[in-house]
Write a protein that holds these residues in place. Structure first.
Motif, PDB file in Angstrom:
ATOM      1  N   MET A   5       1.104   3.408 -10.284  1.00 35.68           N
ATOM      2  CA  MET A   5       0.258   3.307  -9.101  1.00 35.68           C
ATOM      3  C   MET A   5       1.028   2.818  -7.880  1.00 35.68           C
ATOM      4  N   SER A   6       2.072   2.052  -8.119  1.00 37.58           N
ATOM      5  CA  SER A   6       2.742   1.442  -6.987  1.00 37.58           C
ATOM      6  C   SER A   6       3.869   2.320  -6.462  1.00 37.58           C
ATOM      7  N   GLN A 151     -16.210   6.907  -1.631  1.00 38.40           N
ATOM      8  CA  GLN A 151     -16.398   6.070  -2.833  1.00 38.40           C
ATOM      9  C   GLN A 151     -16.411   6.927  -4.100  1.00 38.40           C
ATOM     10  N   ARG A 154     -12.963   8.028  -4.852  1.00 40.24           N
ATOM     11  CA  ARG A 154     -12.152   6.913  -5.359  1.00 40.24           C
ATOM     12  C   ARG A 154     -12.433   6.629  -6.823  1.00 40.24           C
ATOM     13  N   ARG A 241      -5.403  10.265  -4.934  1.00 44.30           N
ATOM     14  CA  ARG A 241      -5.329   8.853  -4.575  1.00 44.30           C
ATOM     15  C   ARG A 241      -4.186   8.589  -3.598  1.00 44.30           C
ATOM     16  N   ARG A 244      -4.843  10.243  -0.162  1.00 43.10           N
ATOM     17  CA  ARG A 244      -5.801   9.443   0.600  1.00 43.10           C
ATOM     18  C   ARG A 244      -5.087   8.266   1.258  1.00 43.10           C
ATOM     19  N   SER A 245      -4.257   7.602   0.472  1.00 44.23           N
ATOM     20  CA  SER A 245      -3.572   6.432   0.991  1.00 44.23           C
ATOM     21  C   SER A 245      -2.613   6.790   2.129  1.00 44.23           C
TER      22      SER A 245
END
Lengths: 356, 308
Positions: A5-6, A151, A154, A241, A244-245
């Motif tokens: 994720m990071s 939402q 996500r 994800r 989006r970020s």
């Protein structure tokens, strides 16, 4: 299964200036890649050493005399220092010798070459669907930040980190194969059509098209559609994800505000001014995701009896076929590293800041 | 910062916690914890995640009192019964109540997750902090090893380790821990590098503290918050890997009520008795999702930079 994720790639801040610097960069790249591959070999070698089964004992059996046992040890090279054994192992791998599989009685390298296209085919379809759906969905969520659409997307993306792939495969089979009958069952193709098409690339969809056999093609499609969709779900979750970020970063930046103030149409603001800069980091994300699909396919292949590298690995695991296990681990590791390094290279080539 | 009149002394715990100028170290620490806490509470998804994780802990702790039956209570006359008022999740091929097994399985999942975190997080922290603090060739060697482990796909590496060590829940924990620590080492090193040359470290060094003391007392505590976030985010992955190993028959062995192993047993009946394999999967999804939401919320509250 859960992608890192990071792993948000940071923009490279080091512009490569001059040929000398560039060549030093290439040398460093080759060196670190070589070290990584050597490290990979060290890990598989180490795993092979810690196996509680004594390989020499496995050859001669329990009843052997001490002399026979010693002879087997010498024949296998186990009497030599560990470092020498490692060098021999590296030499073997370099020449394409991964040992013999005890389940198939064939060289592991040959087995892997045979099963790899099946995995490649499924993972490629998975990543294509993941990119084609994941990127627009991620952009959509960023544009509608904070609304219920955001939402929902996500939560949906988080599901990609929380749903076990093998469970989703089983539920998919129960629902779409047994329940609704929309897709074909486990395996790559019905037994009836098996071997009808001459393997050229090893990719069944491509081979059947080359042969012009649309019956086989259709059958192969109905077999691959469910496992590839499930794989796609996991890459979609990750890609959406990340998109989006990245988009949120861009949409909040000044050049996007400027574009809005100029009165540009919203689609132009989103797709030209905000989306263009994130294409480069997205390449890295897609590369990572593709590599992770190869890993994710282990579980999916086991559930769908898909004759790929994952299924080969788990079959070998259950039969304690260590040569096959280590060979498959090594190949997946090498592909994984290679894709990661390639997306790194692509990043540097595509990022205008890294150009001379 | 110091411009303007000082606020008049206010009463109440909340004001004491949010004081602009805390008068003691303890007050400052409690104050920042309170701020994190209230920020976390403002995020409904994080609260939901926290409640799910709390639920997992409670269910695991009170399994004998919550579960209607023992996980091993067989009743062959009631095998493969669909979900009903009596058996909310149905029964499996030996007539065992699936709900009870899922509830007892919470203990195994919690144990795996805690053990992996307890083994891998301190290991990663130590490696990363030492590498960042020492620099030079120590850093190069430690990070080289870390990168090699990071470059391997986690699940495949865990599979290979379990294949070598032999199936079983302990070996599964070891294998997952071996594949988890490098991420924490990377984070700890990155954090350490930002303050390795800071004045307060110099001050501690000048006051005569040894390297060991500086690393364990001053460097590692500062890396803790980002490591905790990362561990929470990784929990879902750990649960999925453990369940995957169980599913392949390499993790927890039957008759242990491990969720992955239960799905594996139910695989045979998936076409007719769907509930046997499906029910434990919902437990895995719920718990993993809980950890993801909580980790996301923690990151937003503790580290506003890395918002996703």
């Amino acid at each position: 299964m859960a992608p890192d994720m990071s792993a948000i790639p940071q923009p490279s801040t080091r512009p490569a200036r001059g040929l000398r610097r560039a060549s030093r960069g290439v040398a460093g790249f080759v060196l670190t890649t070589a070290v990584t591959f050597l490290g990979l070999l060290a890990i598989t070698f180490f795993i092979g050493r810690v196996v509680p089964i004594d390989p020499a004992l496995a050859v001669v059996g329990d009843r052997a005399t001490q002399e026979q046992y010693e002879a087997a040890r010498v024949a296998l090279g186990l009497d030599r220092p560990l470092f020498v054994q490692f060098l021999v192992y590296v030499g073997d791998v370099m020449t394409g010798d991964l040992g013999q599989s005890i389940t198939t009685n064939r060289p592991v390298a040959e087995d892997l070459a045979r099963v790899f296209p099946a995995t490649l085919e499924m993972a490629t379809l998975g990543i294509l669907a993941g990119v084609l759906i994941g990127v627009p969905v991620g952009v959509w969520a960023a544009v509608r930040q904070g609304t219920w659409i955001d939402q929902v997307i996500r939560i949906f993306a988080l599901m990609g980190y929380s749903v076990p792939a093998f469970w989703l495969g089983l539920v998919g089979l129960a629902l779409f194969y047994a329940g609704l009958g929309w897709v074909a069952g486990p395996g790559r193709i019905d037994i009836f059509y098996d071997g009808l098409v001459e393997p050229v690339t090893g990719l069944l969809l491509v081979d059947s098209l080359i042969a012009g056999d649309f019956t086989v093609f259709g059958n192969a499609v109905s077999h691959i559609v469910l496992p590839a969709t499930i794989l796609a779900f996991f890459s979609l979750a990750y890609i959406a994800r990340m998109t989006r970020s990245f988009m949120l970063d861009q949409l909040g930046s000044e050049h996007v505000t400027t574009a809005r103030v100029k009165g540009l149409p919203e689609w132009k603001v989103i797709w030209v001014h905000a989306f263009r800069p994130i294409r480069v980091p997205l390449v890295t994300v897609i590369g990572l995701s593709y590599a992770q699909l190869l890993e994710g396919s282990v579980m999916i292949e086991t559930v769908f009896s898909w004759p790929g590298i994952g299924n080969y690995l788990t079959t070998a695991l259950l039969n304690a076929d260590m040569n096959a296990v280590l060979g498959a681990t090594l190949v997946v590791g090498v592909v994984f590293v290679a894709i990661n390094r390639l997306s790194d290279v692509a990043y540097r080539l595509l990022d205008p800041r890294a150009k001379r | 910062m110091s411009a303007g009149p000082r606020p008049a002394p206010r009463s109440g715990l909340r004001d004491w916690l949010l004081a602009e100028a805390p008068s003691s170290r303890r007050q400052a620490a409690l104050g920042s914890a309170y701020r994190t806490w209230s920020q976390l509470l403002r995020n409904p998804l994080a609260v939901a995640g926290g409640l799910i994780v709390l639920g997992l802990v409670l269910v695991a702790a009170f399994a004998p009192w919550i579960a209607p039956d023992t996980p091993y209570g067989q009743s062959l006359s009631e095998r493969l019964m669909p979900p009903s008022a009596e058996h909310w999740m149905g029964t499996d091929e030996l007539g065992r109540d699936i709900l009870s097994r899922v509830i007892w399985g919470a203990r195994i999942t919690l144990m795996i997750v805690v053990l992996v975190a307890v083994i891998s997080a301190p290991l990663g922290l130590l490696v990363g902090a030492v590498a960042g603090y020492a620099g030079g060739w120590v850093d190069k060697v430690l990070m080289g090893i870390t990168d090699i482990f990071l470059s391997m796909p986690k699940l495949i590496l865990a599979l290979a380790f379990v294949a070598a060590l032999g199936p079983g829940i302990e070996n599964a924990v070891i294998a997952i821990a071996i594949t988890s620590w490098p991420a924490y080492a990377r984070i700890a090193r990155a954090e350490t590098l930002t303050f390795a040359q800071a004045e307060f470290i110099q001050a501690v060094r000048l006051s005569g503290a040894g390297h060991m003391r500086i690393v364990t007392r001053h460097v590692i505590p500062l890396c803790l918050s980002s490591t905790i976030i990362r561990v929470t985010l990784d929990m879902a992955g750990i649960i999925l890997t453990a369940a995957g190993l169980g599913f392949l028959g390499l993790g927890a062995q039957p008759p242990l009520p491990e969720w992955g192993a239960m799905i594996s047993r139910g695989r045979t009946f998936i076409l007719d008795q769907w509930w046997v394999a499906t029910m434990p999967g919902f437990a895995i999804i719920l718990v993993s999702l809980g950890f993801c939401l909580l980790g996301d919320g923690l990151r937003d509250a503790l580290d506003p930079k890395g918002r996703t």
